[in-house]
Design an enzyme around this catalytic site. Structure first.
Site, PDB file in Angstrom:
ATOM      1  N   LYS A  39      57.996  73.074  42.621  1.00 47.52           N
ATOM      2  CA  LYS A  39      58.142  73.780  43.911  1.00 47.52           C
ATOM      3  C   LYS A  39      58.621  72.801  44.978  1.00 47.52           C
ATOM      4  CE  LYS A  39      54.445  74.398  46.694  1.00 47.52           C
ATOM      5  NZ  LYS A  39      54.593  73.945  48.084  1.00 47.52           N
ATOM      6  N   ASN A  40      57.960  71.640  45.068  1.00 45.08           N
ATOM      7  CA  ASN A  40      58.244  70.714  46.157  1.00 45.08           C
ATOM      8  C   ASN A  40      59.518  69.916  45.955  1.00 45.08           C
ATOM      9  OD1 ASN A  40      56.088  71.729  47.482  1.00 45.08           O
ATOM     10  ND2 ASN A  40      54.706  70.045  46.980  1.00 45.08           N
ATOM     11  N   CYS A 133      48.863  74.687  59.463  1.00 48.08           N
ATOM     12  CA  CYS A 133      48.461  75.724  58.511  1.00 48.08           C
ATOM     13  C   CYS A 133      47.000  75.415  58.158  1.00 48.08           C
ATOM     14  CB  CYS A 133      49.342  75.705  57.276  1.00 48.08           C
ATOM     15  SG  CYS A 133      49.148  74.203  56.353  1.00 48.08           S
ATOM     16  N   ARG A 138      49.590  69.025  60.751  1.00 48.56           N
ATOM     17  CA  ARG A 138      50.918  68.803  60.157  1.00 48.56           C
ATOM     18  C   ARG A 138      52.013  68.614  61.216  1.00 48.56           C
ATOM     19  NH1 ARG A 138      51.404  72.291  54.838  1.00 48.56           N
ATOM     20  NH2 ARG A 138      52.479  70.411  54.116  1.00 48.56           N
ATOM     21  N   VAL A 140      55.266  66.775  63.224  1.00 53.12           N
ATOM     22  CA  VAL A 140      56.592  66.351  62.736  1.00 53.12           C
ATOM     23  C   VAL A 140      57.109  65.157  63.536  1.00 53.12           C
ATOM     24  CG1 VAL A 140      57.261  68.611  61.797  1.00 53.12           C
ATOM     25  CG2 VAL A 140      57.722  68.073  64.223  1.00 53.12           C
ATOM     26  N   ASP A 325      47.302  67.465  46.438  1.00 52.45           N
ATOM     27  CA  ASP A 325      47.496  68.834  45.952  1.00 52.45           C
ATOM     28  C   ASP A 325      46.642  69.134  44.717  1.00 52.45           C
ATOM     29  OD1 ASP A 325      51.068  68.935  46.713  1.00 52.45           O
ATOM     30  OD2 ASP A 325      49.279  69.089  47.962  1.00 52.45           O
ATOM     31  N   ARG A 417      53.128  82.230  46.491  1.00 52.13           N
ATOM     32  CA  ARG A 417      54.013  81.337  47.247  1.00 52.13           C
ATOM     33  C   ARG A 417      54.410  80.130  46.406  1.00 52.13           C
ATOM     34  NH1 ARG A 417      51.449  78.185  51.401  1.00 52.13           N
ATOM     35  NH2 ARG A 417      53.291  76.988  50.937  1.00 52.13           N
TER      36      ARG A 417
HETATM   37  C1  EPZ Z   1      54.435  67.596  51.319  1.00 53.62           C
HETATM   38  O1  EPZ Z   1      54.023  68.090  52.575  1.00 53.62           O
HETATM   39  C2  EPZ Z   1      54.169  68.716  50.331  1.00 53.62           C
HETATM   40  N1  EPZ Z   1      54.938  69.903  50.694  1.00 53.62           N
HETATM   41  C3  EPZ Z   1      52.679  69.054  50.322  1.00 53.62           C
HETATM   42  O2  EPZ Z   1      52.467  70.042  49.327  1.00 53.62           O
HETATM   43  C4  EPZ Z   1      51.894  67.794  49.950  1.00 53.62           C
HETATM   44  O3  EPZ Z   1      50.517  68.074  49.998  1.00 53.62           O
HETATM   45  C5  EPZ Z   1      52.235  66.672  50.933  1.00 53.62           C
HETATM   46  O4  EPZ Z   1      53.660  66.443  50.941  1.00 53.62           O
HETATM   47  C6  EPZ Z   1      51.546  65.364  50.574  1.00 53.62           C
HETATM   48  O5  EPZ Z   1      51.900  64.993  49.275  1.00 53.62           O
HETATM   49  C7  EPZ Z   1      56.247  69.955  50.384  1.00 53.62           C
HETATM   50  O6  EPZ Z   1      56.823  69.024  49.815  1.00 53.62           O
HETATM   51  C8  EPZ Z   1      56.968  71.206  50.754  1.00 53.62           C
HETATM   52  P1  EPZ Z   1      53.315  64.703  54.530  1.00 53.62           P
HETATM   53  P2  EPZ Z   1      54.385  67.257  53.938  1.00 53.62           P
HETATM   54  O7  EPZ Z   1      54.323  64.690  55.599  1.00 53.62           O
HETATM   55  O8  EPZ Z   1      55.702  66.605  53.768  1.00 53.62           O
HETATM   56  C9  EPZ Z   1      51.030  63.354  58.405  1.00 53.62           C
HETATM   57  C10 EPZ Z   1      51.543  71.995  48.424  1.00 53.62           C
HETATM   58  O9  EPZ Z   1      50.401  72.451  48.289  1.00 53.62           O
HETATM   59  N2  EPZ Z   1      52.312  63.465  59.104  1.00 53.62           N
HETATM   60  O10 EPZ Z   1      53.450  63.739  53.387  1.00 53.62           O
HETATM   61  O11 EPZ Z   1      54.210  68.157  55.074  1.00 53.62           O
HETATM   62  C11 EPZ Z   1      50.483  64.706  57.988  1.00 53.62           C
HETATM   63  O12 EPZ Z   1      49.791  65.301  59.058  1.00 53.62           O
HETATM   64  C12 EPZ Z   1      51.932  71.321  49.725  1.00 53.62           C
HETATM   65  O13 EPZ Z   1      52.455  72.050  47.557  1.00 53.62           O
HETATM   66  C13 EPZ Z   1      52.394  63.013  60.423  1.00 53.62           C
HETATM   67  O14 EPZ Z   1      51.414  62.547  60.998  1.00 53.62           O
HETATM   68  O15 EPZ Z   1      53.228  66.170  53.918  1.00 53.62           O
HETATM   69  C14 EPZ Z   1      49.568  64.349  56.829  1.00 53.62           C
HETATM   70  O16 EPZ Z   1      48.317  63.942  57.327  1.00 53.62           O
HETATM   71  C15 EPZ Z   1      50.767  71.227  50.682  1.00 53.62           C
HETATM   72  N3  EPZ Z   1      53.577  63.106  61.079  1.00 53.62           N
HETATM   73  C16 EPZ Z   1      50.266  63.157  56.177  1.00 53.62           C
HETATM   74  O17 EPZ Z   1      51.232  62.676  57.135  1.00 53.62           O
HETATM   75  C17 EPZ Z   1      54.694  63.620  60.484  1.00 53.62           C
HETATM   76  O18 EPZ Z   1      55.763  63.648  61.142  1.00 53.62           O
HETATM   77  C18 EPZ Z   1      51.026  63.492  54.904  1.00 53.62           C
HETATM   78  O19 EPZ Z   1      51.863  64.580  55.188  1.00 53.62           O
HETATM   79  C19 EPZ Z   1      54.597  64.080  59.149  1.00 53.62           C
HETATM   80  C20 EPZ Z   1      53.401  63.987  58.471  1.00 53.62           C
END
Ligand code: EPZ
Length: 457
Positions: A39-40, A133, A138, A140, A325, A417
């Site tokens: 998926k990811n 969510c 989360r 950006v 995950d 989803r």
């Molecule tokens: C990806 O989400 C995955 N989703 C998530 O899978 C997965 O849990 C996550 O990576 C961690 O492995 C997709 O790939 C679509 P992150 P992402 O940015 O990219 C913080 C599932 O169940 N952060 O690595 O959103 C954030 O708050 C989903 O399949 C910032 O602070 O995760 C978190 O604490 C859920 N600022 C940490 O980094 C930012 O600009 C890791 O988040 C971005 C992130």
């Protein structure tokens, strides 16, 4: 190896329907489960297809509501998208707008990552913020700061991230350090850098296999990305990218979910295709808990019944650490382990909400901050439960497979989803599981009918 099961070409259930899963626990699984594409990877590779002004033929795409939704986002941008079975054909030669649809992007976090590819292609992008969510805020900020480092002006107002390259030129290569190895930020910035002027270096990059899958996809289109899968990724910008035919890696989280399904039901099952290297922390932790796993050939795992399940300590980390995950499915498994386990969710700040629903099934879990203390119990007992997010929902279904009696799971919109026909695949492994339309009133048991052998949808 058992012949791989081929799933009927199920259509996605309409998202608004009130289906629930009824599960009769205590039945071991058997046979072979075919693992779908990741998926990811699929979602971010769809965003990556925007970088290309030719045809992208993408294979091994999972059947997911999120993939459908991402397709709608691309179509809204004027991109041609066609989806047949596990094949996606995308042609972004004529992007008609830089403004992504608000109502879709706010529902699908991965669509935000497309800001990198739209900005790289058009020099301008209006991308709604993905919003938080169930699992956390989360933000950006890392995506935004990286794009600014590459010369983009970015203003956020009215829930929209407005980005543009002053003077309408291309983004510029930059050296970017990520405060946290964010998967999404790494992917956004890697895509943005493929068409930038000059070299970009991303330091403290995420190392997840899906990041490497995206890089391989982009390189197959003619990008120059090196080091994906390590914490330092170098991208040398090129003028444009060409058509591609690409196959997505198997889903390591779906694989892990089925490994736990086999472990929690004390079953023997075969899983393929898999990439064992993507599952090192998951396989190691299962073996530590006492679950025998055998690598049979380069892309097949055999899981054997554990005699006893031993308590353990889990801390979620960025890859190659234990994947966040997989935290919820492992919590379900550890509810039946002998002894006290501790789970520390260190990636997301609100990803333990499944603990209370697992307790409804008879588990003994206490949550304090980002830690869950799981005291093993001899058995779980079926009950009506509600999923709060994708992986929490999977955890509740897995617990239902082991619980004595009937469990009714509500929240299929979460499950559909992110898992490709999870209930169908479990049914084919011998689980007593049924997708039914009516919403069962919690606490009211069914008429005690015997477990079904077919699914009614
Ligand atoms: C990806 O989400 C995955 N989703 C998530 O899978 C997965 O849990 C996550 O990576 C961690 O492995 C997709 O790939 C679509 P992150 P992402 O940015 O990219 C913080 C599932 O169940 N952060 O690595 O959103 C954030 O708050 C989903 O399949 C910032 O602070 O995760 C978190 O604490 C859920 N600022 C940490 O980094 C930012 O600009 C890791 O988040 C971005 C992130």
């Amino acid at each position: 190896m058992n012949p791989s099961t081929s799933l009927p070409d199920a259509k996605l259930a309409p998202q608004a329907d009130s289906s629930v899963l009824q599960i009769w626990g205590g039945h071991p699984l058997h046979g072979h489960v075919k693992i779908s594409g990741a998926k990811n990877s699929a979602l971010v590779i769809m965003a990556g297809a925007l970088l290309c002004s030719g045809d992208c033929h993408i294979r091994n795409v999972p059947l997911l509501a999120d993939v459908e939704k991402m397709g709608q986002v691309l179509s809204a941008l004027g991109v041609r998208v066609s989806h047949q079975g596990d094949i996606l054909d995308i042609n972004a030669s004529n992007i008609t707008t830089s403004k992504a649809p608000y109502e879709l992007v706010t529902q699908l976090r991965a669509s935000f990552f497309a800001i990198g590819s739209i900005l790289a292609r058009l020099g301008v992008a209006q991308m709604p913020l993905p919003g938080g969510c169930a699992i956390g805020a989360r933000p950006v900020d890392l995506h935004v700061r990286g794009l600014q480092a590459m010369g983009a002006e970015v203003q956020i107002e009215h829930g929209i991230c407005n980005a543009y390259v002053p003077g309408g030129g291309r983004l510029k290569g930059a050296k970017i350090y990520l405060d946290t190895p964010s998967v999404g930020a790494t992917e956004t910035l890697m895509m943005a850098a493929t068409l930038a002027d000059g070299e970009t270096i991303i330091e403290n990059a995420a190392r997840e296999p899906e990041v490497a899958d995206l890089a391989n996809f982009c390189n197959a289109m003619g990008a120059k990305i090196h080091g994906a899968g390590t914490s330092i990724i170098t991208i040398v910008g090129v003028p444009q990218l060409h058509s591609v035919d690409y196959s997505i890696i198997p889903d390591r989280i779906e694989t892990g979910t089925f490994l736990v399904a086999g472990a929690i039901t004390r079953s023997e099952i075969l899983l393929s295709p898999v990439v064992p290297d993507h599952l090192i922390p998951v396989i190691a932790k299962l073996r530590e808990i006492g679950v025998p796993i055998i690598e049979e050939g380069p892309d097949c795992l055999r899981l054997l019944p554990a005699e006893t399940l031993k308590a353990t300590y889990i801390e979620t980390m960025p890859h190659p650490g234990f994947p966040t995950d997989m935290q919820a499915p492992f919590m379900a498994l550890l509810t039946l382990a002998e002894g006290d386990s501790i789970i520390n969710e260190s990636v997301f700040e609100n990803r333990l909400r499944h603990a209370s629903e697992l307790n409804r099934l008879g588990a003994d879990i206490r949550v304090k901050g980002n830690a869950a203390f799981v005291r093993g119990v001899p058995m779980l007992s079926g009950a009506p439960v509600i999923g709060t997010d994708l992986r929490a929902s999977a955890a509740l279904v897995l617990a239902g497979l082991a619980a004595e009696g009937q469990t009714t799971f509500q929240g299929l919109h979460h499950l559909d989803r992110g898992y490709d026909r999870l209930d169908l695949k479990l049914l084919q492994l011998g689980a007593k599981i049924k997708r039914v339309q009516e919403v069962v009133t919690p606490g009211v048991t069914s008429n005690g009918s015997t477990p079904p052998v077919t699914i009614s949808t």
